[in-house]
Design an enzyme around this catalytic site. Structure first.
Site, PDB file in Angstrom:
ATOM      1  N   HIS A  23       0.862  -1.205   0.000  1.00  9.05           N
ATOM      2  CA  HIS A  23       0.000   0.000   0.000  1.00  9.05           C
ATOM      3  C   HIS A  23       0.885   1.239   0.000  1.00  9.05           C
ATOM      4  O   HIS A  23       1.402   1.648   1.037  1.00  9.05           O
ATOM      5  CB  HIS A  23      -0.907  -0.014   1.235  1.00  9.05           C
ATOM      6  CG  HIS A  23      -1.906   1.099   1.246  1.00  9.05           C
ATOM      7  ND1 HIS A  23      -3.259   0.894   1.233  1.00  9.05           N
ATOM      8  CD2 HIS A  23      -1.749   2.452   1.246  1.00  9.05           C
ATOM      9  CE1 HIS A  23      -3.889   2.053   1.237  1.00  9.05           C
ATOM     10  NE2 HIS A  23      -2.991   3.026   1.247  1.00  9.05           N
ATOM     11  N   HIS A  73       1.408   5.089  -2.344  1.00  5.81           N
ATOM     12  CA  HIS A  73       0.984   5.981  -3.438  1.00  5.81           C
ATOM     13  C   HIS A  73       2.214   6.661  -4.021  1.00  5.81           C
ATOM     14  O   HIS A  73       3.011   7.244  -3.271  1.00  5.81           O
ATOM     15  CB  HIS A  73      -0.002   7.025  -2.914  1.00  5.81           C
ATOM     16  CG  HIS A  73      -1.163   6.409  -2.200  1.00  5.81           C
ATOM     17  ND1 HIS A  73      -2.247   5.898  -2.856  1.00  5.81           N
ATOM     18  CD2 HIS A  73      -1.381   6.169  -0.879  1.00  5.81           C
ATOM     19  CE1 HIS A  73      -3.105   5.395  -1.977  1.00  5.81           C
ATOM     20  NE2 HIS A  73      -2.600   5.543  -0.769  1.00  5.81           N
ATOM     21  N   HIS A 121      -9.624   2.139  -0.162  1.00  5.32           N
ATOM     22  CA  HIS A 121      -9.458   2.687   1.181  1.00  5.32           C
ATOM     23  C   HIS A 121     -10.808   2.611   1.896  1.00  5.32           C
ATOM     24  O   HIS A 121     -11.811   3.083   1.371  1.00  5.32           O
ATOM     25  CB  HIS A 121      -9.043   4.154   1.121  1.00  5.32           C
ATOM     26  CG  HIS A 121      -7.604   4.365   0.779  1.00  5.32           C
ATOM     27  ND1 HIS A 121      -7.033   3.882  -0.352  1.00  5.32           N
ATOM     28  CD2 HIS A 121      -6.621   5.018   1.445  1.00  5.32           C
ATOM     29  CE1 HIS A 121      -5.756   4.225  -0.383  1.00  5.32           C
ATOM     30  NE2 HIS A 121      -5.471   4.917   0.697  1.00  5.32           N
ATOM     31  N   GLU A 125     -10.555   3.937   7.516  1.00  5.37           N
ATOM     32  CA  GLU A 125      -9.426   4.752   7.984  1.00  5.37           C
ATOM     33  C   GLU A 125     -10.002   6.045   8.560  1.00  5.37           C
ATOM     34  O   GLU A 125     -10.169   6.187   9.761  1.00  5.37           O
ATOM     35  CB  GLU A 125      -8.458   5.060   6.830  1.00  5.37           C
ATOM     36  CG  GLU A 125      -7.273   5.919   7.242  1.00  5.37           C
ATOM     37  CD  GLU A 125      -6.624   6.647   6.049  1.00  5.37           C
ATOM     38  OE1 GLU A 125      -7.239   6.769   4.990  1.00  5.37           O
ATOM     39  OE2 GLU A 125      -5.485   7.129   6.224  1.00  5.37           O
ATOM     40  N   ASP A 157       2.324   6.869   2.303  1.00  4.98           N
ATOM     41  CA  ASP A 157       2.944   8.062   1.700  1.00  4.98           C
ATOM     42  C   ASP A 157       4.208   8.328   2.507  1.00  4.98           C
ATOM     43  O   ASP A 157       4.250   9.264   3.323  1.00  4.98           O
ATOM     44  CB  ASP A 157       1.973   9.241   1.784  1.00  4.98           C
ATOM     45  CG  ASP A 157       0.652   8.892   1.133  1.00  4.98           C
ATOM     46  OD1 ASP A 157       0.587   8.869  -0.104  1.00  4.98           O
ATOM     47  OD2 ASP A 157      -0.306   8.591   1.874  1.00  4.98           O
TER      48      ASP A 157
HETATM   49 ZN   LIG Z   1      -3.346   5.109   1.152  1.00  3.54          ZN
END
Ligand SMILES: [Zn+2]
Length: 343
Positions: free
Chosen positions: A17, A19, A203, A206, A285
């Site tokens: 996972h 980006h 997603h 979260e 990220d």
């Molecule tokens: Zn994410």
């Protein structure tokens, strides 16, 4: 970021996972901005240019809104195909140096447009960066074409269609990122359908609660979820997810930075693992959350008591659930089996 212990560095890892634009280092953003003659947004970087400013708000944490702005601002320093090639290579090389053998990166046609590239130009640029890293370090990579929830269902549908109309051997799944409180999961069913891809993640659980996890499971028909951590709030749902052998892509540092949980002990990583979910790890990220895939394994070890064998199990789960062809999966399994546990 503290250095990885050698024991942790050697464990073969998988980043399921992450980006792509979220892997740009401040140094790389500065370099790319300079060569493109772009002035980065004033709020993006610290005065020294060595960190993204949003993460330095004095509390060591940031808001989702601030993060999303910073992410888009970092993307906007890029203008050329070469920029995507460079950030892809840079991320993969750094990850391979930490023992990462496979990464599945979220790519966004919408961010490609922000840079000024068509979807296929962006894919070609990323592939070039991957090929160089693969040749030098043996790391494998696949891409998840990702729509952005807060850009709305229409934009998402366009991403689905563009994914379908431009098949690429390294684009093996469709996903959704962005603000989970924007619109509802049902609005994005057409985008997933349009993509024509069977492999799916989204997603959920979260920024929003267990209900999004239910909806993603029931409406998008997925069992691999980005985050899923707030499913812990609903005991019945947890039982159902265990029965489904659900695969949460857990990103601990991201969750702490974005205040989904206040501290490590409140985070459900260990509970998920012990309950029998097929837990995997992701860096999300990494440069915005002061982390890396190596550091996520180290956090699991230091703060959640994962043994070397358990860390290897996380990699095994990830390889088993990776959106990849069976030959590549077999090669990755071989790499895991070739790793000898010291104790
Ligand atoms: Zn994410």
């Amino acid at each position: 970021m503290t250095a990885l212990s050698e024991q942790i560095r050697l464990i073969p890892k998988v980043d399921l996972h992450v980006h792509l634009e979220g892997t740009i280092t401040p140094a790389m953003a500065k370099k790319i901005a300079e060569r493109n003659g772009v002035t980065p947004a004033a709020t993006l970087m610290s005065a020294q240019g060595d960190s993204f400013r949003w993460e330095s708000d004095g509390t060591g944490a940031g808001s989702l809104k601030g993060f999303i702005e910073a992410y888009d601002d970092a993307t906007k320093v890029m203008k050329k195909a070469q920029d995507y090639t460079d950030i892809t290579y840079d991320y993969l090389k750094r990850s391979a140096d930490e023992g990462c053998i496979y990464a599945e990166i979220g790519i966004s046609a919408d961010h490609g447009v922000m840079v000024g590239l068509t979807y296929t130009e962006m894919l070609d640029a990323i592939t070039k960066g991957y090929e160089r890293a693969h040749e030098e370090c043996g790391i494998e990579m696949r891409m998840i074409s990702t729509c952005v929830r807060h850009y709305g269902p229409e934009a998402a549908l366009k991403v689905g269609k563009i994914t379908h109309d431009n098949p690429h051997p390294l684009v093996t799944a469709f996903g959704m990122a962005g603000d989970e409180n924007a619109h509802s999961i049902a609005d994005f069913v057409p985008a997933y359908e349009a993509s024509g891809l069977k492999n799916r993640t989204a997603h959920a659980g979260e920024a929003s609660g267990p209900e999004t996890v239910r909806q993603a499971r029931d409406l998008l028909h997925i069992r691999r979820f980005g985050h899923m951590v707030r499913a812990i709030e609903d005991e019945k749902l947890m039982e159902e997810l265990v029965a489904l052998k659900a695969v949460p892509e857990v990103c601990v540092s991201s969750n702490l930075f974005l205040k989904v949980f206040p501290y490590y002990a409140a985070h459900p990583l260990r509970k998920f693992f012990d309950a029998g979910l097929k837990v995997t790890l992701g860096s999300d990220d990494p440069t915005f959350f002061d982390t890396s895939i190596g550091r996520e394994y180290q956090v699991a070890h230091q703060h959640f008591g994962f043994t070397e064998r358990e860390l290897l199990k996380l990699s095994q789960n990830a390889v088993e659930e990776a959106f990849v062809d069976e030959d590549t999966r077999a090669r990755l399994i071989e790499r895991l089996e070739g790793y000898a546990i010291a104790a």
